[in-house]
Design a protein around this motif. Structure first.
Motif, PDB file in Angstrom:
ATOM      1  N   ALA A 461       0.830  -1.209   0.000  1.00 47.79           N
ATOM      2  CA  ALA A 461       0.000   0.000   0.000  1.00 47.79           C
ATOM      3  C   ALA A 461       0.866   1.261   0.000  1.00 47.79           C
ATOM      4  CB  ALA A 461      -0.926  -0.002   1.216  1.00 47.79           C
ATOM      5  N   LEU A 462       1.977   1.208   0.764  1.00 50.00           N
ATOM      6  CA  LEU A 462       2.884   2.356   0.778  1.00 50.00           C
ATOM      7  C   LEU A 462       3.508   2.587  -0.600  1.00 50.00           C
ATOM      8  CD1 LEU A 462       4.780   2.052   4.190  1.00 50.00           C
ATOM      9  CD2 LEU A 462       3.225   3.864   3.471  1.00 50.00           C
ATOM     10  N   LEU A 463       3.847   1.492  -1.263  1.00 50.86           N
ATOM     11  CA  LEU A 463       4.444   1.627  -2.590  1.00 50.86           C
ATOM     12  C   LEU A 463       3.459   2.242  -3.582  1.00 50.86           C
ATOM     13  CD1 LEU A 463       6.369  -1.768  -2.888  1.00 50.86           C
ATOM     14  CD2 LEU A 463       7.358   0.508  -2.587  1.00 50.86           C
ATOM     15  N   VAL A 464       2.171   1.824  -3.481  1.00 52.76           N
ATOM     16  CA  VAL A 464       1.159   2.390  -4.373  1.00 52.76           C
ATOM     17  C   VAL A 464       1.006   3.883  -4.110  1.00 52.76           C
ATOM     18  CG1 VAL A 464      -1.285   2.379  -4.963  1.00 52.76           C
ATOM     19  CG2 VAL A 464      -0.070   0.213  -4.637  1.00 52.76           C
ATOM     20  N   GLN A 465       0.964   4.275  -2.827  1.00 51.31           N
ATOM     21  CA  GLN A 465       0.842   5.697  -2.504  1.00 51.31           C
ATOM     22  C   GLN A 465       2.081   6.474  -2.960  1.00 51.31           C
ATOM     23  OE1 GLN A 465      -0.830   6.674   1.523  1.00 51.31           O
ATOM     24  NE2 GLN A 465      -0.753   4.437   1.771  1.00 51.31           N
ATOM     25  N   GLY A 513       7.551  14.578   3.123  1.00 51.97           N
ATOM     26  CA  GLY A 513       7.603  14.958   4.530  1.00 51.97           C
ATOM     27  C   GLY A 513       6.286  14.736   5.246  1.00 51.97           C
ATOM     28  N   LEU A 514       5.199  14.584   4.478  1.00 50.63           N
ATOM     29  CA  LEU A 514       3.890  14.302   5.059  1.00 50.63           C
ATOM     30  C   LEU A 514       3.748  12.795   5.290  1.00 50.63           C
ATOM     31  CD1 LEU A 514       1.737  16.618   2.761  1.00 50.63           C
ATOM     32  CD2 LEU A 514       2.614  17.127   5.052  1.00 50.63           C
ATOM     33  N   PRO A 515       2.978  12.398   6.289  1.00 48.67           N
ATOM     34  CA  PRO A 515       2.847  10.947   6.576  1.00 48.67           C
ATOM     35  C   PRO A 515       1.982  10.232   5.539  1.00 48.67           C
ATOM     36  CG  PRO A 515       1.420  12.228   8.011  1.00 48.67           C
ATOM     37  CD  PRO A 515       2.236  13.224   7.247  1.00 48.67           C
ATOM     38  N   LEU A 516       2.247   8.965   5.356  1.00 50.38           N
ATOM     39  CA  LEU A 516       1.432   8.093   4.511  1.00 50.38           C
ATOM     40  C   LEU A 516       0.634   7.149   5.409  1.00 50.38           C
ATOM     41  CD1 LEU A 516       4.036   7.134   1.748  1.00 50.38           C
ATOM     42  CD2 LEU A 516       2.522   9.109   1.849  1.00 50.38           C
ATOM     43  N   ALA A 517      -0.464   6.624   4.866  1.00 50.70           N
ATOM     44  CA  ALA A 517      -1.325   5.729   5.647  1.00 50.70           C
ATOM     45  C   ALA A 517      -1.019   4.286   5.287  1.00 50.70           C
ATOM     46  CB  ALA A 517      -2.786   6.035   5.374  1.00 50.70           C
ATOM     47  N   ALA A 518      -0.848   3.446   6.312  1.00 52.14           N
ATOM     48  CA  ALA A 518      -0.589   2.026   6.098  1.00 52.14           C
ATOM     49  C   ALA A 518      -1.224   1.239   7.238  1.00 52.14           C
ATOM     50  CB  ALA A 518       0.908   1.752   6.029  1.00 52.14           C
ATOM     51  N   SER A 519      -2.182   0.386   6.891  1.00 50.97           N
ATOM     52  CA  SER A 519      -2.884  -0.437   7.889  1.00 50.97           C
ATOM     53  C   SER A 519      -3.505   0.416   8.985  1.00 50.97           C
ATOM     54  CB  SER A 519      -1.922  -1.463   8.511  1.00 50.97           C
ATOM     55  OG  SER A 519      -1.416  -2.340   7.525  1.00 50.97           O
ATOM     56  N   GLY A 520      -4.061   1.555   8.585  1.00 50.62           N
ATOM     57  CA  GLY A 520      -4.729   2.424   9.537  1.00 50.62           C
ATOM     58  C   GLY A 520      -3.788   3.241  10.389  1.00 50.62           C
ATOM     59  N   CYS A 523       2.517   6.595   8.675  1.00 44.00           N
ATOM     60  CA  CYS A 523       3.882   6.085   8.496  1.00 44.00           C
ATOM     61  C   CYS A 523       4.709   7.126   7.754  1.00 44.00           C
ATOM     62  CB  CYS A 523       3.844   4.766   7.734  1.00 44.00           C
ATOM     63  SG  CYS A 523       5.469   4.039   7.489  1.00 44.00           S
ATOM     64  N   PHE A 524       5.839   7.481   8.321  1.00 41.84           N
ATOM     65  CA  PHE A 524       6.741   8.433   7.669  1.00 41.84           C
ATOM     66  C   PHE A 524       7.864   7.661   6.978  1.00 41.84           C
ATOM     67  CE2 PHE A 524       4.696  11.029  10.840  1.00 41.84           C
ATOM     68  CZ  PHE A 524       4.542  12.257  10.219  1.00 41.84           C
ATOM     69  N   ILE A 525       8.111   8.029   5.739  1.00 41.17           N
ATOM     70  CA  ILE A 525       9.221   7.409   5.015  1.00 41.17           C
ATOM     71  C   ILE A 525      10.130   8.503   4.475  1.00 41.17           C
ATOM     72  CG2 ILE A 525       7.872   5.377   4.364  1.00 41.17           C
ATOM     73  CD1 ILE A 525       7.620   6.535   1.563  1.00 41.17           C
ATOM     74  N   THR A 526      11.371   8.142   4.266  1.00 43.36           N
ATOM     75  CA  THR A 526      12.346   9.069   3.695  1.00 43.36           C
ATOM     76  C   THR A 526      12.913   8.467   2.416  1.00 43.36           C
ATOM     77  OG1 THR A 526      14.174   8.135   4.975  1.00 43.36           O
ATOM     78  CG2 THR A 526      12.971   9.972   5.964  1.00 43.36           C
ATOM     79  N   LEU A 527      13.487   9.363   1.596  1.00 42.31           N
ATOM     80  CA  LEU A 527      14.029   8.944   0.305  1.00 42.31           C
ATOM     81  C   LEU A 527      15.500   9.341   0.188  1.00 42.31           C
ATOM     82  CD1 LEU A 527      11.206  10.111  -2.152  1.00 42.31           C
ATOM     83  CD2 LEU A 527      11.486   7.860  -1.129  1.00 42.31           C
ATOM     84  N   SER A 528      16.196   8.611  -0.643  1.00 45.23           N
ATOM     85  CA  SER A 528      17.524   9.010  -1.123  1.00 45.23           C
ATOM     86  C   SER A 528      17.414   9.129  -2.641  1.00 45.23           C
ATOM     87  CB  SER A 528      18.586   7.978  -0.748  1.00 45.23           C
ATOM     88  OG  SER A 528      18.704   7.890   0.658  1.00 45.23           O
ATOM     89  N   VAL A 529      17.823  10.268  -3.175  1.00 42.72           N
ATOM     90  CA  VAL A 529      17.614  10.550  -4.601  1.00 42.72           C
ATOM     91  C   VAL A 529      18.964  10.758  -5.279  1.00 42.72           C
ATOM     92  CG1 VAL A 529      16.432  11.996  -6.283  1.00 42.72           C
ATOM     93  CG2 VAL A 529      15.446  11.691  -4.001  1.00 42.72           C
ATOM     94  N   GLY A 530      19.205   9.986  -6.317  1.00 39.30           N
ATOM     95  CA  GLY A 530      20.386  10.180  -7.146  1.00 39.30           C
ATOM     96  C   GLY A 530      19.973  10.725  -8.506  1.00 39.30           C
ATOM     97  N   VAL A 531      20.705  11.698  -9.009  1.00 39.78           N
ATOM     98  CA  VAL A 531      20.362  12.373 -10.262  1.00 39.78           C
ATOM     99  C   VAL A 531      21.535  12.243 -11.238  1.00 39.78           C
ATOM    100  CG1 VAL A 531      19.623  14.524 -11.340  1.00 39.78           C
ATOM    101  CG2 VAL A 531      18.970  14.034  -8.968  1.00 39.78           C
ATOM    102  N   ALA A 532      21.231  11.794 -12.451  1.00 38.32           N
ATOM    103  CA  ALA A 532      22.225  11.748 -13.532  1.00 38.32           C
ATOM    104  C   ALA A 532      21.675  12.514 -14.723  1.00 38.32           C
ATOM    105  CB  ALA A 532      22.539  10.307 -13.926  1.00 38.32           C
TER     106      ALA A 532
END
Length: 845
Positions: A461-465, A513-520, A523-532
Motif C-alpha cells: 500500500a505504501l508503494l502504491v501511494q 515529509g507528510l505521513p502516509l497511511a498504512a494499515s490504519g 507512516c513516515f518514510i524518507t528517500l535518497s535521490v540520485g540524479v544523472a
C-alpha cells in the motif's frame, strides 16, 4: 544590381584577379585594396592615350610623350603587384607616376594657373581609396608642396616655359571635363569593389540563415525552426481557441535498413520519405525532420479526426514507396502518432503525447496510425487500413495484455522494460535539441523495516501511494516507473540546467515529509535521490542508469532525505577527490603544474605563427591528471584565479624566452575562464603580467569561450575593449557551438574566431556537402567582419584541403602537431628559421 550589370562586373573583377597573387585573395579587406590598385591603374592607363591625343591635336607635342610614358609606368603597377605580392609597392609606383604627370604638365603649361593644376588633387584623392588616411595625407602634402613651389617660382620672377597651345580655352575645357569624368570613374570603381564585398557578406548571411532552417540531408525544415513555427501556432491557438494537431512519424526498422544496405542507402530513404510526405501535405502545414528517422508534421486549425485522415493518407503512400539501392529495392512503412494540442500546455507536452501515441503504434505491430486518447478499447491501437476492427471484448483483452507487458502490476506505473525504451527516445531527443534529460533514481530508505513491522500488504500500500505521489509531483510529459522493489525512476525531459532537476528532487522530498497511511496507521518514510544528466561525455543508456545508481548510493551515504547529482569525480573515492582539491593549493608551489603548447599554422605560408598554451598537472600520487578533472575543482575552490595568473605569466615568459633565443616571433594563446573574467580589475592584472614579462602585447591572445562571453555580455565587453585597446588580441573559442549570434558578434571587440572542431571533423567529404557550406559561411562571415579564423582539431589531409579552399587563415590539430613541451616547440621554430618551414608540415594544397 541587375543580372546584366552583375555579370559584367563579375567578369571585370575576375580579370583584375589575374594580377593579384593567391595569398592576397584570402582576406576580404586585403583583396579589396589590391582590386582598387589594379582598377586605378587600368583606368588611368586606359584614359591616358585619349588625353595624349587631345594634346597632340592642340599642338602640344611634348606633353604627348610625357603622358604616354607615365601611363606605361602606371600600367606597370599591376604587374609589379603580381610579381612582388606587395600592395604598397604597386600603389606607390602608381601614385608617383600620377603625381609626376600632373606636376610636370602644370609647370610647363603656365604654373599655378595652368589648366592641369587642379588635377593635383587626384593624387591624395586616389591615395585615400588605395592606401587609407596616412597615404592620403602624404600625397596631399606632396601636392600642396608642388603647387606652392610652382607659385613661389613665379613670384620670385622665374619665367616658366609656357608651351604654345593652339586653343588654350579648349585645353581648359578638356582638362575640366576630364577631371570630372576621372573622379566619377574612380568613385564608381571603388563603389563596385565595396558593393561586391557587401554582396559576399549578404550571401554568407543568407547561407547561414538557410542552413538555420533547413535539414541538410532532406531539405525539409530542421528541428529548431520547426519548433519555432509550432510555438507561433500555439500562441495563435491560445488566442483564437482553434486547435491544431501534431503528427510524429517514425520510419519503421530504419536501423535494419542502415545495417543491411549501408548509411548511404539510409540517406536515400530519408530523402525519398521526406519528398513523398511533402507532396501530400497542404501549403499551410509545417513538416520537418525531428531527428534521426523521426519527422514531425504540424497541421494548423485541424481537428484530430481530420489529422488522422491525413496521417492515414501518408501511411498508405509510404507503404507503396520503393527506394532503389543498386539492384536492391527497399520497401518502407511508417508508424504515426497523432496528438491534438490542449489549451495551455507546452509544446513539449503536446509532442510528448504524440510520442506516446507513436510508441503504441510501434508496439502494436508498426505501420499504424494511433491518435492519443482515442481507440481506448485496444489501448490506443488502430488497425492498418483494410483490416476489420476487432470486437470490443477482444480489444479489451489486448489492452489488458499490453498493460501487463508495459506496466507494473502493483503500482500501475511503467515497468523497467518500457522505461528503457522511453529513456532511449528521450536521449535521442536530447542529442537533437541540446536540452538536458535528468534521470532520478529514488530509493525508499529502510523499507524492509516497514515490511517487517507492518506486513507486506501495508508495504504494498505504501508503494502504491508513493507511486501516486511521485506522479503528482511531475509534469504530464515526465515519466515515472517502478524500477525494483523499493526503487522508482523519474525521467525528466527538456530541462534548462541541472538546477531544474535538483528543484524537482527537492519538491519530491518536501512532499514525502507528510505521513502516509498504512494499515490504519500513519507512516513516515524518507528517500535518497540520485540524479544523472544527459547529454554527458562517454554516456550511453546503461551508463546513465549506472550513474544514477552511483549518485543514489552517494545520497544514502550522506543521510536520509538527501539529493546527490552524479559527477565524474563521484566515481573516485571521496578521499581522492579531497586529495585533489587540497593538492591544487600546493601544486603551484611544488612545481607540479606545467604547460604544453600546440602550434598554430598559417595556412597560406605553412609557417607556425602561434601556439596555444595548455595546462597540465603531474600529481605525485595519481600521476598525470586530465584537465577535465582538476579544472572544475580549481573553479570550485577559487584556485583558478592564481592558477590562471601563473599560466599567463609562464606563457608570456616562455614566449619571451623563445624570442631572446633568436627564434621566429609567434603569438601565444591563453584560455580564460568565467571566474577569471569576473575578477575585479582583471584587465589591469593581465596588462601588468604582460608588462613584467617584457612581451609585446600584440603577441598575447586571450581565448574566451562563446558561452562564457554571453553570460555577462556588457561586463565582458568592457573588459575585452580595455584589453584590445591596449593591444592584446582577443578570440572567441569554440565558435558555432553556442549562441553564434550575428548580433553579439558585431558588438564584441574581438580579433579572431576559433572554429570548433565539431565543424572541422565533418569536412573532407567528396563531393563537398553541407558541412563544407556551413564552415565556408563562417569563414566568409568572419572575413567580412575583418576577423581571422582559426580551425582547431584538424586531423586529416582532406579536412586541410577544404580549409585551404575556403580561405581559412590558421589551423591547429594532430595533423600538424600534438601539444608539445617548450623545447620541442623551440626545435620546430628553429627549423622554420633555417628552412622557411618546420619539418613534416602538410604540403600546400
Amino acid at each position: 544590381m541587375n543580372p546584366t550589370s552583375a555579370r559584367w562586373s563579375g567578369r571585370y573583377l575576375a580579370a583584375t584577379h589575374w594580377f593579384i597573387p593567391a595569398a592576397l585573395q584570402q582576406e576580404a579587406a586585403v583583396l579589396t585594396r589590391a582590386e582598387n590598385v589594379v582598377s586605378a591603374a587600368l583606368l588611368a592607363a586606359t584614359a591616358g592615350p585619349f588625353y595624349a591625343l587631345a594634346y597632340y591635336l592642340l599642338g602640344y607635342k611634348g606633353a604627348v610623350t610625357e603622358i604616354l610614358l607615365c601611363c606605361a609606368v602606371m600600367l606597370a603597377s599591376p604587374l609589379l603587384l603580381r610579381v612582388s605580392g606587395s600592395i604598397g609597392a604597386a600603389r606607390e609606383l602608381f601614385l608617383c607616376a600620377l603625381f609626376f604627370n600632373f606636376t610636370w604638365l602644370s609647370y610647363n603649361l603656365g604654373g599655378i594657373s595652368a589648366p592641369t593644376a587642379s588635377w593635383l588633387i587626384t593624387g591624395p584623392l586616389v591615395a585615400t581609396f588605395l592606401g587609407g588616411i596616412w597615404s592620403a595625407l602624404f600625397w596631399l602634402a606632396m601636392s600642396c608642396a608642388a603647387a606652392a613651389l610652382i607659385y613661389l617660382l613665379a613670384a620670385a620672377g622665374h619665367v616658366l616655359p609656357v608651351q604654345a597651345v593652339s586653343d588654350m580655352a579648349m585645353l581648359y575645357l578638356v582638362c575640366h571635363l576630364g577631371l570630372f569624368v576621372v573622379v566619377l570613374a574612380f568613385a564608381l570603381l571603388f563603389e563596385l569593389t565595396k558593393t561586391q564585398g557587401f554582396v559576399k557578406l549578404e550571401q554568407a548571411v543568407r547561407t547561414i540563415n538557410e542552413l538555420a532552417i533547413r535539414d541538410e540531408l532532406t531539405g525539409v525544415h530542421n528541428r529548431r525552426y520547426l519548433m519555432n513555427l509550432i510555438e507561433r501556432e500555439k500562441e495563435r491557438s491560445d488566442r483564437s481557441g482553434r486547435a491544431f494537431c501534431l503528427c510524429l512519424l517514425d520510419i519503421d526498422f530504419f536501423k535494419r535498413i542502415n545495417d543491411t544496405y549501408g548509411h548511404s542507402a539510409g540517406d536515400t530513404v530519408l530523402r525519398a520519405f521526406a519528398q513523398t510526405v511533402q507532396t501530400l501535405v497542404r501549403g499551410s502545414d509545417c513538416f520537418g525532420r525531428y531527428g534521426g528517422e523521426e519527422f514531425l508534421l504540424m497541421l494548423p486549425e485541424t481537428p484530430v479526426a481530420d489529422a488522422r485522415v491525413l496521417a492515414e493518407r501518408v501511411r498508405a503512400a509510404i507503404d507503396k514507396l520503393r527506394c532503389s539501392d543498386g539492384p536492391s529495392e527497399i520497401a518502407l512503412t511508417v508508424s504515426i502518432g497523432v496528438a491534438e494540442y490542449r489549451m495551455g500546455e507546452t509544446i513539449t507536452q503536446a509532442i510528448g503525447r504524440a510520442d506516446e501515441a507513436l510508441y503504441l503504434a510501434k508496439s502494436s505491430g508498426r505501420n499504424r496510425v494511433v491518435c492519443h486518447g482515442q481507440d481506448q478499447e485496444p489501448d490506443g491501437l488502430a488497425p492498418p487500413a483494410g483490416e476489420a476492427r476487432p470486437e470490443r471484448d477482444l480489444g479489451a483483452s489486448i489492452g489488458r495484455m499490453l498493460d501487463g507487458m508495459h506496466c507494473d502490476q502493483l503500482t500501475g506505473l511503467l515497468n523497467r522494460r518500457l522505461l528503457r525504451d522511453r529513456l532511449r527516445h528521450a536521449m535521442d531527443r536530447a542529442d537533437r535539441n541540446r536540452r538536458l534529460v535528468a534521470l532520478l533514481l529514488l530509493n525508499i530508505n529502510k523499507f524492509k523495516e516497514v515490511n517487517d513491522a507492518l506486513g507486506y500488504e501495508a508495504g504494498d500500500a505504501l508503494l502504491v501511494q508513493a507511486g501516486g505521489i511521485l506522479r503528482g509531483c511531475l509534469r504530464d510529459c515526465d515519466t515515472v516507473a517502478r524500477w525494483s522493489g523499493d526503487e522508482f525512476v523519474a525521467l525528466l525531459e527538456d530541462l534548462g540546467s541541472e538546477m531544474d532537476a535538483r528543484q524537482v528532487a527537492e519538491k519530491i522530498l518536501d512532499r514525502f515529509g507528510l505521513p502516509l497511511a498504512a494499515s490504519g496507521r500513519e507512516c513516515f518514510i524518507t528517500l535518497s535521490v540520485g540524479v544523472a544528466l544527459y547529454p554527458a561525455e562517454d554516456c550511453d543508456l546503461d551508463a546513465l542508469l549506472k550513474r544514477a545508481d552511483i549518485a543514489m548510493r552517494s545520497a544514502r551515504a550522506w543521510g536520509e532525505n538527501s539529493v546527490q547529482l552524479y559527477s565524474s569525480a563521484a566515481t573516485a573515492p571521496q578521499s581522492e577527490r579531497l586529495a585533489l582539491k587540497n593538492g591544487l593549493r600546493d601544486a603551484l608551489t611544488r612545481g607540479q603544474l606545467f604547460l604544453e603548447y600546440q602550434p598554430q599554422w598559417d595556412l597560406a605560408t605553412r609557417r607556425i605563427v602561434g601556439v596555444e598554451a595548455l595546462l597540465r598537472w603531474q600529481h605525485p600520487v595519481y600521476g598525470r591528471i586530465d584537465p577535465g578533472r582538476f579544472i572544475p575543482l580549481a573553479e570550485e575552490t577559487g584556485m583558478i584565479v592564481p592558477i590562471g595568473d601563473w599560466v599567463l605569466r609562464t606563457a608570456c615568459a616562455q614566449n619571451r624566452a623563445w624570442r631572446d633565443a633568436g627564434l621566429p616571433a609567434v603569438k601565444t594563446a591563453v584560455n580564460f575562464s568565467a571566474r577569471q573574467l569576473r575578477h575585479p580589475d582583471i584587465a589591469a592584472r593581465v596588462l601588468d603580467i604582460v608588462a613584467a614579462s617584457g612581451l609585446a602585447r600584440g603577441s598575447l591572445e586571450l581565448e574566451i569561450t562563446e558561452g562564457v562571453l554571453i553570460d555577462d555580455l556588457d561586463g565582458n565587453r568592457r573588459v575585452m575593449s580595455e584589453l584590445r585597446a591596449a593591444g592584446v588580441l582577443v578570440s572567441i573559442d569554440d565558435f558555432g557551438t553556442g549562441y553564434s549570434s550575428l548580433n553579439y558578434l558585431s558588438e564584441l571587440p574581438v580579433d579572431i574566431l576559433k572554429m570548433d572542431g565539431l565543424f572541422v571533423r565533418r569536412l573532407g567529404q567528396h563531393p563537398r556537402a553541407r558541412p563544407y557550406a556551413i564552415a565556408d559561411a563562417i569563414v566568409g562571415m568572419a572575413h567580412s567582419l575583418d576577423l581571422k579564423v582559426i580551425a582547431e582539431a584538424v586531423e586529416t589531409d582532406e579536412q586541410l584541403a577544404d580549409l585551404d579552399a575556403m580561405g581559412c587563415d590558421e589551423a591547429q590539430g594532430y595533423l600538424f602537431a600534438r601539444p608539445l613541451a617548450p623545447e620541442q616547440v623551440a626545435v620546430l621554430l628553429a627549423q622554420q628559421g633555417l628552412h622557411g618551414s618546420p619539418a613534416a608540415v602538410p604540403a600546400l594544397a
